[in-house]
Design a protein around this motif. Sequence first.
Motif, PDB file in Angstrom:
ATOM      1  N   GLY A 157      -5.575   9.058   1.709  1.00 23.48           N
ATOM      2  CA  GLY A 157      -4.823   8.627   2.736  1.00 23.48           C
ATOM      3  C   GLY A 157      -5.562   7.902   3.720  1.00 23.48           C
ATOM      4  O   GLY A 157      -6.927   8.108   4.030  1.00 23.48           O
ATOM      5  N   ASN A 158      -5.122   7.456   4.796  1.00 25.17           N
ATOM      6  CA  ASN A 158      -5.632   6.697   5.917  1.00 25.17           C
ATOM      7  C   ASN A 158      -5.568   7.753   7.081  1.00 25.17           C
ATOM      8  O   ASN A 158      -4.433   7.998   7.620  1.00 25.17           O
ATOM      9  N   GLU A 166      -2.406   7.592  -8.319  1.00 28.27           N
ATOM     10  CA  GLU A 166      -1.879   8.048  -7.008  1.00 28.27           C
ATOM     11  C   GLU A 166      -3.041   8.526  -6.368  1.00 28.27           C
ATOM     12  O   GLU A 166      -3.357   8.315  -5.192  1.00 28.27           O
ATOM     13  N   THR A 209       3.062   2.186   3.115  1.00 27.38           N
ATOM     14  CA  THR A 209       2.398   2.484   4.475  1.00 27.38           C
ATOM     15  C   THR A 209       1.939   1.464   4.801  1.00 27.38           C
ATOM     16  O   THR A 209       1.332   1.409   6.030  1.00 27.38           O
ATOM     17  N   GLU A 269      -1.281  -2.083   8.261  1.00 30.01           N
ATOM     18  CA  GLU A 269      -0.609  -0.868   8.077  1.00 30.01           C
ATOM     19  C   GLU A 269       0.867  -0.803   8.898  1.00 30.01           C
ATOM     20  O   GLU A 269       0.832  -1.680   9.758  1.00 30.01           O
ATOM     21  N   GLU A 296      -8.197   5.164   0.520  1.00 30.18           N
ATOM     22  CA  GLU A 296      -7.176   5.341   1.476  1.00 30.18           C
ATOM     23  C   GLU A 296      -5.773   5.038   0.832  1.00 30.18           C
ATOM     24  O   GLU A 296      -4.784   6.092   1.191  1.00 30.18           O
ATOM     25  N   SER A 297      -5.609   4.116   0.086  1.00 30.12           N
ATOM     26  CA  SER A 297      -3.969   4.102  -0.610  1.00 30.12           C
ATOM     27  C   SER A 297      -4.225   3.067  -2.017  1.00 30.12           C
ATOM     28  O   SER A 297      -5.162   2.498  -2.259  1.00 30.12           O
ATOM     29  N   TYR A 347       4.706  10.120  -1.844  1.00 29.80           N
ATOM     30  CA  TYR A 347       4.100   8.667  -1.863  1.00 29.80           C
ATOM     31  C   TYR A 347       4.904   7.512  -1.379  1.00 29.80           C
ATOM     32  O   TYR A 347       5.968   7.482  -2.107  1.00 29.80           O
ATOM     33  N   MET A 367       0.779  -1.208   0.102  1.00 28.45           N
ATOM     34  CA  MET A 367       0.060   0.132   0.138  1.00 28.45           C
ATOM     35  C   MET A 367       0.919   1.397  -0.110  1.00 28.45           C
ATOM     36  O   MET A 367       1.922   1.236   0.679  1.00 28.45           O
ATOM     37  N   HIS A 368       0.476   2.253  -0.725  1.00 25.68           N
ATOM     38  CA  HIS A 368       1.439   3.479  -1.141  1.00 25.68           C
ATOM     39  C   HIS A 368       0.469   4.578  -0.621  1.00 25.68           C
ATOM     40  O   HIS A 368      -0.666   4.656  -1.310  1.00 25.68           O
ATOM     41  N   SER A 369       0.819   5.506   0.122  1.00 24.30           N
ATOM     42  CA  SER A 369      -0.238   6.444   0.501  1.00 24.30           C
ATOM     43  C   SER A 369       0.720   7.913   0.247  1.00 24.30           C
ATOM     44  O   SER A 369       1.753   7.786   0.402  1.00 24.30           O
TER      45      SER A 369
END
Lengths: 336, 340
Positions: free
Chosen positions: B338-339, B320, A280, A294, B253-254, A277, A259-261
């Motif tokens: 995002g989370n 993204e 995460t 996470e 979220e992601s 980015y 997972m990327h955020s």
Amino acid sequence: MKTLAFILCLLPAISAAADDPKQPPPQKDTLQAVLDRIKQHASGNAWKQPGFKDEAIEAWLDKLVGSIAKAADFPDLQLPVRQKDVKAIGPPQPNNYEQALIVGKDLDLTQYNLTRCVVLADGNVEVLTATDSIIIARGVIGINNFSAGSVIAAGTLVRGGDFDGKAPDTANGSVIVSRGWVEIGKTYGTLVAAGVGIVTTEMTPKNLWCINAPAPAERINAFGPQRSSGNRSISVPNLPLEALPLHPLGEKLKVLGVMHSRVQVRQRALTRTADRYQPTGVVLEFEGRRLMAELGLPIADEAGQIVSALRGWRVSSVSDKLVILSGAEADAFVRF
Amino acid sequence: MNGRHGFAVLLISTLQATVALAQPEAARQPPGPFQAVLDRIHVDATSDAAKQGTLRDERIEAWLDQALASLAKETKITDLKLPVRLADLQTTGVQPRRPGAFGGQLKTLLVGKYIDQSGSLQNCVVFADGHARLGKVEGCVIIAQGTVSLESARNSVIAAGQCVAIASGDGERRNPANGSVIVTPGWVSIDEAASGTLIVAHGGAFVWLTEDVFFINSPPAASEQGSSKSLTIADFPLEVRPAHPIAAKLKGESVVRVDAKRERDRNSPLRNRNGMKEPFGVVFRHGDRRYMATINEAIVDESGRPVESLRDWKVTKVIESLAIFSNGTTEVAVRIAGNP
């Protein structure tokens, strides 16, 4: 340009199992013996008393550095700081610790520059910079910016910073050892031993000294060999570093994705932060279920309930092709 | 403006995390002006004229002219005009590189369903009946039914049914004359600087740094932020699309990738997202549950069973900042925030 990671060496698979009761107790000259002592210290307050010293830990460090110094014919290599030179940390200080002894379970020193410090962790450690310091941790040691002149030893992974040492000199590289992996950026005389593999983010690593592993190949192009990279391979037959123990949990997990955020990260100019980015967490398959885990958080199901079979575990590191999970007593890894 | 580090991180967005987009086939009313353009592209994409390089579509160019005239009038940028016209093009389809010549595509028409061209495009026209993924574009006209993903843009006109995402910047720093015009009923995402860019994005825009940027008909009706301005143009030829009820129930979220490469520091030569694999899925919340959806696959729960309330939906595109959910007739863009 691509971010390239080269696996420089992969040593044979490890056969020991951490939780296997039939295993003999740790031998004296092993990192595990040191980690067991750190576990005792981390659960008490004796380390906070004036004059605290653990002779066995320092003896292991002397043997580690001494054996490398001898094999590398590098007599000036010695411990950058000794326990008698440091004292237990008092109240938190802003950004810098100097000549401090820091002992604990998981130590988040992400905002701290360490100079001539000793850090002992029965878990994971994150620091901003480490100069002339000693860091030993059971799990993952993360250097967020740079290191120099230090001795860094991890049970599973050292995630080095952008560089180690002080350019262009090669006399200030650190000794970095891990039973598992070492990931490193630019190196200036860095001595690295990794039980499973060394990964460098540099396309053409220089002045990287690989202990008991082959050095990166010299570059050759149409005009012939290039100027020497300064990379070396050093054989240290009596290195006091045992094989990485396998935890059975790692066999039960499969990484389905990363997972990327957008997260805020610190830039090289230390006062700046920026959104990037970044990984995460990971999507894992466990006992027929797909779980989103996470970084640093308990592993929960899709309804947010902690998965009982994984209670106490969390993902502590996500890097290219490797996920490390930390539990209260042990660490596990999953490759993908 | 984030004064702490000197960059303006400007989030022009609705407070909602989602925006719903077109229901073209279900619509009973005549299509709006932009939908009419997209319908034309749907026809043009398979036309013989497009294959032979003789495509002329006056209705599309009329819409572009009308949009630019409307913007020019309200922004008082009087020299705003189309950077290239169909009549200016010399070739059709991707051209092989010639030794000693410009390495990318020059004065070329690219028409198709999905267009994926990572090199440079200069004075080209791109019509995509699906999504377009391009490298550096300069002086181009790009229109896509779905999303337009670019490495960078300059002095171009870009319109997309769902989203425009630019991985680095638009325009030229400290020279607002080279900004692009970006029009979408959905979202705009520019990860670095936008200089002199005119943005019409009903869903909202995320821009890293703004220099002389106009946000037109884009929520919120913000006052000036740094060197950007907000404008409302009542007669701009871009229809507002009705929100699908599911849009409010999905929260991204992601993104999910196969690897764990990191976006590098901007000072590093290994910068931005180069080397990172494209996302193959998205993690999102729906009600009190958290799911992962893989592109073009049925949405299932953690045990692999279909999620009943999302049985008809799939994720068709992930970048993204955005995931596109589709049930075959309706597409919904979900912002990946995002989370929390």
